[in-house]
Design a protein around this motif. Structure first.
Motif, PDB file in Angstrom:
ATOM      1  N   GLU A   1      70.283  61.476  47.755  1.00 54.27           N
ATOM      2  CA  GLU A   1      69.567  62.076  46.927  1.00 54.27           C
ATOM      3  C   GLU A   1      69.341  61.349  45.711  1.00 54.27           C
ATOM      4  OE1 GLU A   1      70.803  66.141  46.503  1.00 54.27           O
ATOM      5  OE2 GLU A   1      68.707  66.790  45.860  1.00 54.27           O
TER       6      GLU A   1
ATOM      7  N   PHE B 265      66.751  58.576  46.070  1.00 52.01           N
ATOM      8  CA  PHE B 265      65.507  59.261  45.802  1.00 52.01           C
ATOM      9  C   PHE B 265      65.136  59.583  44.327  1.00 52.01           C
ATOM     10  CE2 PHE B 265      63.401  63.249  45.282  1.00 52.01           C
ATOM     11  CZ  PHE B 265      61.871  62.953  45.856  1.00 52.01           C
TER      12      PHE B 265
ATOM     13  N   GLU C 231      64.446  56.169  42.451  1.00 54.12           N
ATOM     14  CA  GLU C 231      63.120  55.682  42.899  1.00 54.12           C
ATOM     15  C   GLU C 231      62.140  56.480  42.164  1.00 54.12           C
ATOM     16  OE1 GLU C 231      63.058  56.204  47.277  1.00 54.12           O
ATOM     17  OE2 GLU C 231      63.004  53.983  47.406  1.00 54.12           O
ATOM     18  N   GLU C 232      62.112  57.872  42.003  1.00 54.75           N
ATOM     19  CA  GLU C 232      61.228  58.535  41.276  1.00 54.75           C
ATOM     20  C   GLU C 232      61.275  58.498  39.869  1.00 54.75           C
ATOM     21  OE1 GLU C 232      59.188  59.992  43.721  1.00 54.75           O
ATOM     22  OE2 GLU C 232      59.094  61.749  42.515  1.00 54.75           O
TER      23      GLU C 232
ATOM     24  N   LYS D  79      51.208  61.270  46.144  1.00 50.61           N
ATOM     25  CA  LYS D  79      52.543  60.523  46.082  1.00 50.61           C
ATOM     26  C   LYS D  79      52.901  59.901  47.406  1.00 50.61           C
ATOM     27  CE  LYS D  79      55.896  61.785  43.481  1.00 50.61           C
ATOM     28  NZ  LYS D  79      56.819  62.520  42.960  1.00 50.61           N
TER      29      LYS D  79
ATOM     30  N   ARG E  98      56.244  59.106  48.220  1.00 48.56           N
ATOM     31  CA  ARG E  98      57.659  59.292  48.578  1.00 48.56           C
ATOM     32  C   ARG E  98      57.753  60.886  48.618  1.00 48.56           C
ATOM     33  NH1 ARG E  98      59.278  56.844  44.257  1.00 48.56           N
ATOM     34  NH2 ARG E  98      59.286  54.834  44.982  1.00 48.56           N
ATOM     35  N   VAL E  99      58.753  61.495  49.324  1.00 47.60           N
ATOM     36  CA  VAL E  99      59.147  62.761  49.507  1.00 47.60           C
ATOM     37  C   VAL E  99      60.709  62.801  49.440  1.00 47.60           C
ATOM     38  CG1 VAL E  99      57.123  63.566  50.922  1.00 47.60           C
ATOM     39  CG2 VAL E  99      59.179  63.056  52.143  1.00 47.60           C
ATOM     40  N   HIS E 100      61.007  64.095  49.314  1.00 47.17           N
ATOM     41  CA  HIS E 100      62.253  64.252  49.038  1.00 47.17           C
ATOM     42  C   HIS E 100      63.369  63.975  49.868  1.00 47.17           C
ATOM     43  CE1 HIS E 100      66.452  66.318  48.297  1.00 47.17           C
ATOM     44  NE2 HIS E 100      66.236  66.117  46.720  1.00 47.17           N
ATOM     45  N   PRO E 101      64.588  63.211  50.150  1.00 48.48           N
ATOM     46  CA  PRO E 101      65.120  62.779  51.299  1.00 48.48           C
ATOM     47  C   PRO E 101      65.688  64.360  52.346  1.00 48.48           C
ATOM     48  CG  PRO E 101      66.481  62.512  49.484  1.00 48.48           C
ATOM     49  CD  PRO E 101      65.065  62.910  49.041  1.00 48.48           C
ATOM     50  N   PHE E 102      65.458  65.168  51.716  1.00 44.59           N
ATOM     51  CA  PHE E 102      66.269  66.554  52.597  1.00 44.59           C
ATOM     52  C   PHE E 102      64.984  67.334  53.276  1.00 44.59           C
ATOM     53  CE2 PHE E 102      69.970  67.078  49.621  1.00 44.59           C
ATOM     54  CZ  PHE E 102      70.437  65.947  49.900  1.00 44.59           C
TER      55      PHE E 102
END
Lengths: 88, 402
Positions: free
Chosen positions: A42, A45, A48-49, B125, B127-131
């Motif tokens: 997380e 992520f 990156e964002e 976008k 990229r998505v959230h890892p969960f």
């Protein structure tokens, strides 16, 4: 710029480790921070964002990834390099 | 074979955020179907639903949990807390090792899918959230209920569209009945009230834009709801030995498949499931006082269900109270049988027969006592709960008072 990057990364890592940013020092390791694997993913992520970069990180074997996650400092250095390389 | 009783119940749905408020709303004949609120609802032709309102996830969960819980998981975890607290059980030692969780859901983490498809397709976008995966998987609710309550025995998700919860509770029933598990936490949850979820259903042209009126001559389709309900199924002697309050006994369960059509229901499949559930429960038709109908308010279901009930119950069909509580909380799809089980328990325990609200005009094809608009106070000894899914998969649970 670099200070801002450092502060943001500390903030991201602190949130994942459920710590106050003031409790996070740059020489702390992942283990010392108590970040579990989901928390680490997380954090990557969020990095990156925030910095609009792609972080080369594979959760199967984090140590083998190009992105050095040994400590807060190693991540800050890696992010700075990635910003330079990817955003010119 | 062992006897199986219910020693805890919990819920969150459009009628109430716990069991007491839900049952009070059913007793008052309240309809919780209203305008839905979510992004792009204005682009839908169907804008009503039984939405859970006034619910703040952050009041119930910590930040890490919120990151991992889709709304359907949140509903399940909240309902499980209430049910397990009521049961008084603490899962440790051997009880923890043997007891498990079986829940129903049709859409699983559909909210998560909808949000993240929006991110990559609409917002562009990359990229998505890892969960996203651990949130959307259909077994997420089961896994989180098991983790939150230390339930380490047989645990899995059942997904049979509108019958998911009944099929799930049937599996839990058989696990306790056969002696595999002393306690099973079971029920189901659903959260499909988002743009993509409703848009898909719109396409099928079975939804009503103005209300859910089961068994009524003016009915014009189903209305969706969301939420969940969870129960503690416990082996009878285990419950008695610890002096637990017993809410009702689960006395029988049966399943059947129409093997006919992917959307049209059949009288034969429904009839076989109802008849076999009675037989499994060793109930005669005249023992049953209340049927919680599947009653979706579609033209096809209500007519077919009426015919099946009349076939099985014969002359007793006219003495039977049959209601569809979907008229109040909407159709929770994979979670619906669980919320409807609450009405069966209230009927057995308190003699509160929940009504079919919104009823305007009798339909000769649905000539049953549908408890129109007003709840009834009547003591009954046994009840059944019907669920007939798209795909022709039927599951009926029989309950009796203890």
């Amino acid at each position: 710029m670099t200070q801002a990057v450092q502060d943001k990364i500390v903030e991201i890592i602190a949130e994942q480790a459920v710590l106050d940013p003031s409790e996070v020092s740059v020489d702390m390791t992942i283990e010392e921070l108590g970040l579990d694997s989901l928390g680490l993913v997380e954090a990557v992520f969020a990095i990156e964002e925030n910095f609009e970069i792609n972080v080369p990180f594979n959760a199967n074997d984090p140590a083998a990834s190009e992105f050095d996650i040994t400590s807060v400092k190693s991540m800050i250095d890696a992010v700075n390099d990635l910003i330079k390389a990817q955003n010119g | 074979m062992k006897r199986v009783v219910i020693t805890g119940q919990g819920t969150i749905n459009a009628l109430g955020h716990d069991v007491a408020s839900t049952i009070a709303a059913m007793a008052a004949g309240k309809c919780a179907i209203d305008n839905m609120e979510f992004p792009n609802v204005d682009r839908l032709s169907i804008q009503i639903g039984g939405q859970v309102k006034g619910f703040e996830p952050k009041d119930h969960f910590e930040r890490q949990q919120l990151g991992l819980y889709d709304r359907f998981t949140q509903f399940a975890v909240i309902a499980a807390r209430e049910a397990i607290t009521q049961s008084g059980l603490v899962f440790d030692g051997e009880l923890s090792q043997m007891s498990g969780v079986v829940l129903g859901t049709a859409g699983g983490g559909l909210q998560t899918q909808d949000e993240n498809y929006r991110t990559v397709y609409e917002d562009g976008k990359n990229r998505v959230h890892p969960f996203v995966v651990p949130r959307l998987m259909n077994n997420a609710a089961v896994s989180h209920v098991s983790m939150a309550n230390n339930l380490k025995g047989p645990s899995f998700t059942v997904s049979t569209a509108c019958a998911s919860s009944n099929h799930a509770m049937g599996q839990a029933f058989n696990l306790v009945r056969s002696g595999v598990a002393p306690v099973m936490v079971t029920g189901g949850s659903e959260s499909m009230l988002c743009f993509g979820g409703i848009k898909a259903w719109e396409g099928l042209r079975v939804m009503s834009a103005d209300g859910c009126r089961p068994f009524c001559a003016t009915r014009n389709g189903m209305v969706q709801g969301e939420g969940g309900a969870i129960f503690v199924f416990e082996e009878y002697e285990h419950a008695r030995a610890r002096g637990a309050e017993i809410l009702a006994e689960v006395s029988g369960f049966a399943m059947s498949s129409d093997a006919g059509d992917i959307v049209m229901p059949s009288v034969g499949g429904a009839r076989r499931a109802i008849a076999q559930a009675l037989s499994d429960a060793k109930l005669n038709p005249e023992d049953v006082g209340y049927v919680n109908a599947h009653g979706t308010a579609t033209a096809a279901n209500d007519k077919t269900e009426t015919a099946a009930i009349k076939d099985v119950f014969g002359d007793h069909a006219s003495d039977l109270m049959v209601s569809s509580t979907k008229s109040m909380h909407g159709h929770l799809i994979g979670g619906t049988g669980a919320v409807e089980m609450l009405a069966c328990i209230a009927a057995l325990k308190d003699g509160m027969i929940a009504p079919t609200v919104g009823f305007q005009q009798a339909d000769p094809d649905c000539d049953l006592d549908v408890v129109p608009n007003v709840a009834r106070d009547k003591k009954i000894g046994a009840a059944i709960s019907n669920a007939f899914a798209f795909g022709g998969l039927n599951a009926v649970i029989a309950l009796r008072s203890v």
